[in-house]
Design a protein around this motif. Structure first.
Motif, PDB file in Angstrom:
ATOM      1  N   GLU A  49       1.088  -1.225   0.126  1.00 17.55           N
ATOM      2  CA  GLU A  49       0.033  -0.036  -0.054  1.00 17.55           C
ATOM      3  C   GLU A  49       0.947   1.139  -0.010  1.00 17.55           C
ATOM      4  OE1 GLU A  49      -2.974   0.905  -0.421  1.00 17.55           O
ATOM      5  OE2 GLU A  49      -3.419   2.690   0.480  1.00 17.55           O
ATOM      6  N   GLN A  50       2.093   1.308   0.610  1.00 17.78           N
ATOM      7  CA  GLN A  50       2.771   2.252   0.649  1.00 17.78           C
ATOM      8  C   GLN A  50       3.472   2.549  -0.735  1.00 17.78           C
ATOM      9  OE1 GLN A  50       5.669   2.228   3.847  1.00 17.78           O
ATOM     10  NE2 GLN A  50       4.189   0.905   5.112  1.00 17.78           N
ATOM     11  N   ASP A  51       3.843   1.683  -1.409  1.00 22.84           N
ATOM     12  CA  ASP A  51       4.160   1.763  -2.800  1.00 22.84           C
ATOM     13  C   ASP A  51       2.993   2.458  -3.769  1.00 22.84           C
ATOM     14  OD1 ASP A  51       6.562   0.603  -2.336  1.00 22.84           O
ATOM     15  OD2 ASP A  51       6.189  -1.260  -3.149  1.00 22.84           O
ATOM     16  N   ARG A  52       1.942   1.833  -3.388  1.00 23.86           N
ATOM     17  CA  ARG A  52       0.673   2.470  -4.107  1.00 23.86           C
ATOM     18  C   ARG A  52       0.558   4.065  -3.844  1.00 23.86           C
ATOM     19  NH1 ARG A  52      -4.403   4.418  -3.950  1.00 23.86           N
ATOM     20  NH2 ARG A  52      -4.611   4.146  -1.655  1.00 23.86           N
ATOM     21  N   LEU A  53       0.585   4.342  -2.652  1.00 23.20           N
ATOM     22  CA  LEU A  53       0.567   5.893  -2.348  1.00 23.20           C
ATOM     23  C   LEU A  53       1.524   6.553  -2.858  1.00 23.20           C
ATOM     24  CD1 LEU A  53      -0.352   5.770   1.829  1.00 23.20           C
ATOM     25  CD2 LEU A  53      -1.962   6.033  -0.275  1.00 23.20           C
ATOM     26  N   ASP A  54       3.043   6.115  -2.985  1.00 24.86           N
ATOM     27  CA  ASP A  54       4.105   6.844  -3.428  1.00 24.86           C
ATOM     28  C   ASP A  54       3.723   6.883  -5.104  1.00 24.86           C
ATOM     29  OD1 ASP A  54       4.992   7.498  -1.113  1.00 24.86           O
ATOM     30  OD2 ASP A  54       6.476   5.852  -1.161  1.00 24.86           O
ATOM     31  N   ILE A  55       3.474   5.806  -5.592  1.00 28.11           N
ATOM     32  CA  ILE A  55       3.034   6.006  -7.207  1.00 28.11           C
ATOM     33  C   ILE A  55       2.040   6.891  -7.478  1.00 28.11           C
ATOM     34  CG2 ILE A  55       3.024   4.731  -9.146  1.00 28.11           C
ATOM     35  CD1 ILE A  55       3.905   2.175  -7.787  1.00 28.11           C
ATOM     36  N   LYS A  56       0.810   6.726  -6.616  1.00 27.66           N
ATOM     37  CA  LYS A  56      -0.155   7.746  -6.848  1.00 27.66           C
ATOM     38  C   LYS A  56       0.249   9.040  -6.705  1.00 27.66           C
ATOM     39  CE  LYS A  56      -2.864   8.745  -3.510  1.00 27.66           C
ATOM     40  NZ  LYS A  56      -3.810   8.744  -2.526  1.00 27.66           N
ATOM     41  N   TYR A  57       1.055   9.485  -5.565  1.00 30.43           N
ATOM     42  CA  TYR A  57       1.584  10.790  -5.661  1.00 30.43           C
ATOM     43  C   TYR A  57       2.239  11.216  -6.569  1.00 30.43           C
ATOM     44  CZ  TYR A  57       3.878  14.864  -3.169  1.00 30.43           C
ATOM     45  OH  TYR A  57       4.081  16.196  -2.819  1.00 30.43           O
ATOM     46  N   ALA A  58       3.398  10.427  -7.348  1.00 29.37           N
ATOM     47  CA  ALA A  58       4.142  10.783  -8.210  1.00 29.37           C
ATOM     48  C   ALA A  58       2.989  11.172  -9.530  1.00 29.37           C
ATOM     49  CB  ALA A  58       4.950   9.895  -8.622  1.00 29.37           C
ATOM     50  N   SER A  59       2.084  10.229  -9.546  1.00 27.41           N
ATOM     51  CA  SER A  59       1.203  10.412 -10.868  1.00 27.41           C
ATOM     52  C   SER A  59       0.353  11.773 -10.567  1.00 27.41           C
ATOM     53  CB  SER A  59       0.341   9.340 -11.002  1.00 27.41           C
ATOM     54  OG  SER A  59      -0.682   9.250  -9.877  1.00 27.41           O
ATOM     55  N   LEU A  60      -0.162  12.208  -9.302  1.00 29.10           N
ATOM     56  CA  LEU A  60      -0.753  13.410  -8.972  1.00 29.10           C
ATOM     57  C   LEU A  60      -0.023  14.704  -9.198  1.00 29.10           C
ATOM     58  CD1 LEU A  60      -3.296  12.966  -6.118  1.00 29.10           C
ATOM     59  CD2 LEU A  60      -3.626  14.184  -7.998  1.00 29.10           C
ATOM     60  N   GLN A  61       1.509  14.649  -8.992  1.00 35.63           N
ATOM     61  CA  GLN A  61       2.138  15.378  -8.924  1.00 35.63           C
ATOM     62  C   GLN A  61       2.376  16.028 -10.585  1.00 35.63           C
ATOM     63  OE1 GLN A  61       1.734  16.725  -5.941  1.00 35.63           O
ATOM     64  NE2 GLN A  61       3.659  17.896  -6.400  1.00 35.63           N
ATOM     65  N   LEU A  62       2.341  15.026 -11.467  1.00 34.14           N
ATOM     66  CA  LEU A  62       2.508  15.274 -12.750  1.00 34.14           C
ATOM     67  C   LEU A  62       1.118  16.048 -13.173  1.00 34.14           C
ATOM     68  CD1 LEU A  62       4.100  11.986 -14.071  1.00 34.14           C
ATOM     69  CD2 LEU A  62       5.053  14.315 -14.363  1.00 34.14           C
ATOM     70  N   VAL A  63      -0.097  15.784 -12.703  1.00 35.97           N
ATOM     71  CA  VAL A  63      -1.113  16.431 -13.068  1.00 35.97           C
ATOM     72  C   VAL A  63      -1.259  17.800 -12.467  1.00 35.97           C
ATOM     73  CG1 VAL A  63      -3.532  16.306 -12.738  1.00 35.97           C
ATOM     74  CG2 VAL A  63      -2.361  14.077 -13.686  1.00 35.97           C
TER      75      VAL A  63
ATOM     76  N   LEU B 106       0.465   6.414 -16.950  1.00 31.07           N
ATOM     77  CA  LEU B 106       1.238   5.319 -16.746  1.00 31.07           C
ATOM     78  C   LEU B 106       1.240   4.843 -15.452  1.00 31.07           C
ATOM     79  CD1 LEU B 106       2.439   3.063 -18.390  1.00 31.07           C
ATOM     80  CD2 LEU B 106       4.687   4.399 -18.551  1.00 31.07           C
ATOM     81  N   LEU B 107       1.669   5.960 -14.589  1.00 31.34           N
ATOM     82  CA  LEU B 107       1.894   5.661 -13.053  1.00 31.34           C
ATOM     83  C   LEU B 107       0.608   5.527 -12.442  1.00 31.34           C
ATOM     84  CD1 LEU B 107       4.547   8.592 -12.385  1.00 31.34           C
ATOM     85  CD2 LEU B 107       5.049   6.303 -12.335  1.00 31.34           C
ATOM     86  N   GLN B 108      -0.459   5.969 -12.696  1.00 29.45           N
ATOM     87  CA  GLN B 108      -1.707   5.582 -12.066  1.00 29.45           C
ATOM     88  C   GLN B 108      -2.295   4.321 -12.262  1.00 29.45           C
ATOM     89  OE1 GLN B 108      -4.756   6.095  -9.523  1.00 29.45           O
ATOM     90  NE2 GLN B 108      -2.838   7.133  -9.591  1.00 29.45           N
ATOM     91  N   LEU B 109      -1.668   4.003 -13.707  1.00 28.49           N
ATOM     92  CA  LEU B 109      -2.169   2.492 -13.993  1.00 28.49           C
ATOM     93  C   LEU B 109      -1.486   1.393 -13.063  1.00 28.49           C
ATOM     94  CD1 LEU B 109      -3.620   0.285 -15.787  1.00 28.49           C
ATOM     95  CD2 LEU B 109      -1.903   0.663 -17.317  1.00 28.49           C
ATOM     96  N   SER B 110      -0.174   1.753 -12.975  1.00 29.60           N
ATOM     97  CA  SER B 110       0.739   0.644 -12.078  1.00 29.60           C
ATOM     98  C   SER B 110       0.181   0.926 -10.625  1.00 29.60           C
ATOM     99  CB  SER B 110       2.138   1.722 -12.161  1.00 29.60           C
ATOM    100  OG  SER B 110       2.628   0.960 -11.028  1.00 29.60           O
ATOM    101  N   ALA B 111      -0.105   2.030  -9.976  1.00 26.08           N
ATOM    102  CA  ALA B 111      -0.786   2.164  -8.907  1.00 26.08           C
ATOM    103  C   ALA B 111      -1.927   1.506  -8.629  1.00 26.08           C
ATOM    104  CB  ALA B 111      -1.008   3.686  -8.153  1.00 26.08           C
ATOM    105  N   MET B 112      -2.726   1.450  -9.803  1.00 22.71           N
ATOM    106  CA  MET B 112      -4.033   0.614  -9.530  1.00 22.71           C
ATOM    107  C   MET B 112      -3.890  -0.861  -9.735  1.00 22.71           C
ATOM    108  SD  MET B 112      -6.704   2.253  -8.938  1.00 22.71           S
ATOM    109  CE  MET B 112      -8.149   1.312  -9.658  1.00 22.71           C
ATOM    110  N   LEU B 113      -2.837  -1.290 -10.677  1.00 24.01           N
ATOM    111  CA  LEU B 113      -2.696  -2.654 -10.820  1.00 24.01           C
ATOM    112  C   LEU B 113      -2.072  -3.299  -9.500  1.00 24.01           C
ATOM    113  CD1 LEU B 113      -1.306  -2.729 -14.262  1.00 24.01           C
ATOM    114  CD2 LEU B 113      -3.666  -3.181 -13.644  1.00 24.01           C
TER     115      LEU B 113
END
Ligand SMILES: C[S@@+](CC[C@H](N)C(=O)[O-])C[C@H]1O[C@@H](n2cnc3c(N)ncnc32)[C@H](O)[C@@H]1O
Length: 340
Positions: free
Chosen positions: A72-86, A274-281
């Motif tokens: 879950e921590q990985d998901r949070l960090d990947i999600k954070y990176a994807s949001l920062q791009l947006v 791409l990052l958000q997809l990875s966070a979801m998978l």
């Protein structure tokens, strides 16, 4: 200061407050064990609780819907990176000038708090969570506290230049009370900023894949949330009206789309997708397990079948799914000082 008649020990009577019930004299005799009791409480909070092979926080009375383990921590960090791009790498949209005190509620892995500490080296960033999952090596002006934001806040009133929350939808039972506390503890002229995602994902009209299973997942997740007593939906009107009810003014709203998958043409959004997809998978199982199996009564097998279909859909380049992202910031009017 008044003095206790029996022992001559000075004590302070809280104004209008009730005394806290003490333990019985028998239990009192175990007072010498306070260190071992604290150690055992700390270690149980640090250890967490396990369900379906996933670890959840063990904070007493705190809601636990989503795990806090490494996955879950990985998901949070990947999600954070994807949001920062947006969000074009913006840490905060509120027009802060030389902030001294910043509060991040539900900090997760602390990644926003660390960014805020680096952006505002003159500020102290206090970041709280129910889970002790924050790193140890952080900028000197960032500190983490294990704390339930739905309990009474113990910081001084009129204290923070910014109270920040990111992706807390689905975590809070009583938003009105949370915002009221945020208002009380924000400095007059200071800001609150909410950066939220609505859990009802959208399949946009260009999509060649109807995303039926993804939509079903969002809807069923919402139903399970209702059974758990939480709302997984958010909206501009909900956020702004709740903030105004608490006393905040001048709500400013920004809307973004966080793609799920690298389907957008624009490179920055493509990378975000791409990052958000990875966070979801990586994370969809953690997001669903407790809500579906505990609250909605699905069997693990039923859930796994649905999740497999959702993953297949989201991997399809023809599936144009995104999360609506809403940022709202608002000000506490000057001249509205809360009294303690
Ligand atoms: C979805 S995560 C968001 C983490 C972080 N804000 C981010 O955007 O990456 C929600 C976090 O809020 C924490 N949380 C949930 N309820 C909370 C509460 N009542 N008080 C403090 N933290 C809470 C959870 O433990 C989790 O780490």
């Amino acid at each position: 200061m008044e003095t206790s008649a029996s022992e001559g020990v000075p004590y302070v009577v809280p104004p209008g407050g009730e005394t806290v019930d003490p333990v019985s004299d028998d239990a009192d005799s175990a007072y010498g064990d306070v260190e071992s009791e604290t150690a055992s409480l700390t270690s149980s909070i640090m250890a967490g609780r396990f369900e379906n092979g996933r670890r959840y926080h063990a904070y007493q009375d705190g809601l636990y819907m989503f795990p806090d383990d490494e996955q879950e921590q990985d998901r949070l960090d990947i999600k954070y990176a994807s949001l920062q791009l947006v969000l074009s790498d913006t840490v905060t949209f509120a027009p802060l000038e030389d902030p001294q005190q910043i509060l991040d509620i539900g900090t997760g892995t602390g990644i926003w708090a660390i960014d805020a500490g680096e952006k505002f080296p003159g500020a102290t960033v206090t970041a709280t969570d129910l889970s002790p999952i924050q790193p140890t090596w952080v900028p000197p002006n960032v500190r983490f506290e294990i704390d339930d934001a739905e309990q009474n806040w113990t910081w001084p009133p009129n204290h923070f230049d910014l109270v920040h929350m990111r992706t807390m939808t689905g975590c809070i039972r009583d938003w009105d009370s949370l915002y009221a506390q945020a208002f009380r503890h924000t400095k007059p002229g200071g800001y609150i900023e909410l950066q939220e995602m609505d859990y009802m994902g959208v399949i946009q009209p260009t999509s060649r894949n109807p995303g039926t299973s993804f939509v079903t997942w969002c809807v069923e997740q919402g139903h399970a949330g209702q059974k758990a007593g939480i709302n997984l939906r958010t909206s501009i009107s909900f956020m702004t009206s709740s903030l105004e009810k608490a006393g905040f003014v001048d709500c400013k709203v920004l809307e973004f789309k966080l793609p799920i998958g690298p389907w957008p043409k624009q490179q920055r959004l493509r990378n975000a997708g791409l990052l958000q997809l990875s966070a979801m998978l990586e994370g969809i199982e953690g997001l669903s397990l407790r809500l579906y199996t505990y609250y909605a009564g699905w069997s693990l097998d039923e859930l796994k079948v649905l999740l497999a279909k959702v993953r297949t859909e989201l991997r399809d380049p023809g599936c144009h799914a995104y999360w609506p992202v809403i940022v709202v910031y608002a000000r506490k009017p000057e001249g509205t000082k809360a009294t303690s």
